[in-house]
Design an enzyme around this catalytic site. Sequence first.
Site, PDB file in Angstrom:
ATOM      1  N   HIS A   1      -7.786   7.009   0.029  1.00  0.00           N
ATOM      2  CA  HIS A   1      -7.851   7.227   1.473  1.00  0.00           C
ATOM      3  C   HIS A   1      -6.901   8.338   1.896  1.00  0.00           C
ATOM      4  O   HIS A   1      -6.087   8.822   1.105  1.00  0.00           O
ATOM      5  CB  HIS A   1      -7.521   5.928   2.206  1.00  0.00           C
ATOM      6  CG  HIS A   1      -8.560   4.867   2.035  1.00  0.00           C
ATOM      7  ND1 HIS A   1      -8.428   3.612   2.580  1.00  0.00           N
ATOM      8  CD2 HIS A   1      -9.751   4.873   1.378  1.00  0.00           C
ATOM      9  CE1 HIS A   1      -9.491   2.886   2.269  1.00  0.00           C
ATOM     10  NE2 HIS A   1     -10.297   3.623   1.534  1.00  0.00           N
TER      11      HIS A   1
ATOM     12  N   GLU B   1      -4.204   8.432   3.747  1.00  0.00           N
ATOM     13  CA  GLU B   1      -2.773   8.174   3.625  1.00  0.00           C
ATOM     14  C   GLU B   1      -2.297   8.382   2.193  1.00  0.00           C
ATOM     15  O   GLU B   1      -1.236   8.964   1.956  1.00  0.00           O
ATOM     16  CB  GLU B   1      -2.433   6.739   4.051  1.00  0.00           C
ATOM     17  CG  GLU B   1      -2.868   6.381   5.453  1.00  0.00           C
ATOM     18  CD  GLU B   1      -4.257   5.761   5.542  1.00  0.00           C
ATOM     19  OE1 GLU B   1      -4.421   4.838   6.344  1.00  0.00           O
ATOM     20  OE2 GLU B   1      -5.179   6.190   4.802  1.00  0.00           O
TER      21      GLU B   1
ATOM     22  N   CYS C   1      -5.624   0.642   6.183  1.00  0.00           N
ATOM     23  CA  CYS C   1      -6.269  -0.597   5.747  1.00  0.00           C
ATOM     24  C   CYS C   1      -5.233  -1.571   5.207  1.00  0.00           C
ATOM     25  O   CYS C   1      -4.163  -1.189   4.749  1.00  0.00           O
ATOM     26  CB  CYS C   1      -7.358  -0.310   4.721  1.00  0.00           C
ATOM     27  SG  CYS C   1      -6.770   0.420   3.193  1.00  0.00           S
TER      28      CYS C   1
ATOM     29  N   CYS D   1      -3.734   0.661   2.055  1.00  0.00           N
ATOM     30  CA  CYS D   1      -2.872   1.794   2.400  1.00  0.00           C
ATOM     31  C   CYS D   1      -1.589   1.326   3.082  1.00  0.00           C
ATOM     32  O   CYS D   1      -0.530   1.928   2.897  1.00  0.00           O
ATOM     33  CB  CYS D   1      -3.616   2.768   3.310  1.00  0.00           C
ATOM     34  SG  CYS D   1      -4.992   3.583   2.458  1.00  0.00           S
TER      35      CYS D   1
END
Length: 132
Positions: A56, A58, A83, A92
Site C-alpha cells: 500500500h 504507506e 488499513c 499499514c
Amino acid sequence: MAKSTKMEEEKYMRRCIELARNGLCNASPNPMVGAVIVCDGRIIGEGYHIRCGKAHAEVNAIHSVKDESLLKRSTIYVSLEPCSHYGKTPPCADLIIEKQIPRIVIGCQDPFSKVAGRGIQKLRDAGREVTV
C-alpha cells in the site's frame, strides 16, 4: 517535531492525491491512495498504491525514506485511513506504529467495513497523534 499549519497540511494532502492518481490503471478494485512523509518541513518519502494485492501507499512511502531514523520525528500524510486488518498485505497501521511515526494526517476515513475507523483507533490507542 514542529506542528504543521493548515496550509501545509493541505499542500501535502494535495501531493498525496497527485501520487494516488498514479495507481489509476492498476489499483482497482482497491482505492487509489497516496502517502507523503515529512520531517522538518521537507518531504523525505512518497508512495502510492501501485497495484492491487501489492504494498500500500504507506508501505511504499516508508520504504522510500533513505534515513529511517527520521521517521521517529516525522508526519505521514495519507489520503485514506491506514488499513488495520490482514488482507493480501499486513496492516499499514501496524507498520506506522512499528516505525514509531508520531503523527498521522489522514484525508478521509476508509468506508470499507474491515477498516472503517479501526485504523484511526489503532493508531490513537498506540499513542499517535491522528488528524482526520
